[in-house]
Design an enzyme around this catalytic site. Structure first.
Site, PDB file in Angstrom:
ATOM      1  N   ASP A 121     -51.237  47.256 -95.941  1.00 17.98           N
ATOM      2  CA  ASP A 121     -52.672  47.560 -95.930  1.00 17.98           C
ATOM      3  C   ASP A 121     -53.080  48.165 -94.591  1.00 17.98           C
ATOM      4  O   ASP A 121     -52.990  47.517 -93.549  1.00 17.98           O
ATOM      5  CB  ASP A 121     -53.457  46.269 -96.186  1.00 17.98           C
ATOM      6  CG  ASP A 121     -54.908  46.507 -96.539  1.00 17.98           C
ATOM      7  OD1 ASP A 121     -55.500  47.471 -96.011  1.00 17.98           O
ATOM      8  OD2 ASP A 121     -55.452  45.713 -97.332  1.00 17.98           O
TER       9      ASP A 121
ATOM     10  N   HIS B  22     -53.871  49.239 -99.324  1.00 21.03           N
ATOM     11  CA  HIS B  22     -55.214  48.862 -99.716  1.00 21.03           C
ATOM     12  C   HIS B  22     -55.632  49.615-100.978  1.00 21.03           C
ATOM     13  O   HIS B  22     -55.390  50.813-101.108  1.00 21.03           O
ATOM     14  CB  HIS B  22     -56.166  49.213 -98.564  1.00 21.03           C
ATOM     15  CG  HIS B  22     -57.495  48.557 -98.633  1.00 21.03           C
ATOM     16  ND1 HIS B  22     -57.716  47.276 -98.183  1.00 21.03           N
ATOM     17  CD2 HIS B  22     -58.687  48.996 -99.089  1.00 21.03           C
ATOM     18  CE1 HIS B  22     -58.975  46.967 -98.349  1.00 21.03           C
ATOM     19  NE2 HIS B  22     -59.590  47.994 -98.901  1.00 21.03           N
TER      20      HIS B  22
END
Length: 231
Positions: free
Chosen positions: A169, A200
């Site tokens: 992420d 993400h």
């Protein structure tokens, strides 16, 4: 599917929400908490999918005070930047009050039954805050941001919470992920799942960010978790 109106907790204003109903009597209600892109096509699709699973799903417009009915596409750079600008104006504590108002309404819509919450990105962070600050019966956060700064509230989490962590992420670096595990792995009500190599937004319903295998794995875990917690 419909748009409904919700009264704020203090009764002075109203905001809208997207509502999706199951074909039969709902098994429970779920509040779907938006990303920074508003109640867009992806969030509405999440609600529709939950309705197919037998839940009444409600997605409140949490940006209504700064940009009502905003509907942005994260795959369009200009719209992504607009979303980030809106995030800079957003009051998260006030949003929790709006989520609580949504929970209260949702509970009446299922005749006093159970209510869960699912959030994504910003909504994942708000799902954690919802678990700590409201009477929601269960919460799920996908790739939540900034949880390391909220660990001081973990003592208030009294009902089940599941967090899905994207291992690659770009908004949640490795040290933040490590802090999440250090702070929450021993919490009896919290379950963390890691998705190595995923970025993400991997579980979005629509668009370029989706990573299908990881999304299906996370959604399967969420479905089993909610089926038990909201039974």
């Amino acid at each position: 599917m419909a748009t409904i109106t919700i009264d704020t907790l203090d009764g002075t204003s109203q905001f809208t929400a997207y509502r999706a109903d199951p074909a039969e009597t709902p098994r429970a209600a779920i509040v779907v908490i938006q990303e920074i892109f508003g109640v867009n096509a992806g969030i509405r699709a999440k609600c529709d999918r939950l309705a197919e699973q037998g839940y009444l799903a409600v997605a409140p417009d949490l940006f209504w005070r700064i940009a009502p009915a905003v509907d942005l596409n994260p795959d369009v750079p200009e719209q992504m930047q607009h979303a980030l600008d809106l995030m800079g104006q957003f009051d998260q504590d006030t949003a929790i009050a709006d989520i609580e108002a949504t929970i209260r309404l949702a509970r009446t819509l299922v005749s006093g039954g159970k209510v869960g919450a699912i959030g994504f990105c910003l909504g994942g962070r708000l799902a954690y805050m919802t678990a700590a600050r409201t009477d929601v019966d269960a919460s799920v956060g996908y790739y939540p941001v900034g949880i390391d700064g909220l660990l001081g509230e973990k003592h208030a989490i009294a009902r089940p919470l599941m967090l899905h962590i994207a291992g690659a992420d770009h908004f949640v670096p490795a040290e933040v992920q490590a802090a999440m595990h250090a702070g929450l792995d021993d919490h009896p009500k919290v379950t963390l799942h890691d998705y190595p190599g995923e970025d993400h937004g991997f579980a979005t319903e629509l668009g370029d960010r989706r990573s299908d295998a990881a999304a299906r794995l996370a959604d399967g875990r969420t479905a089993a978790f909610l089926a038990q917690a909201l039974a």
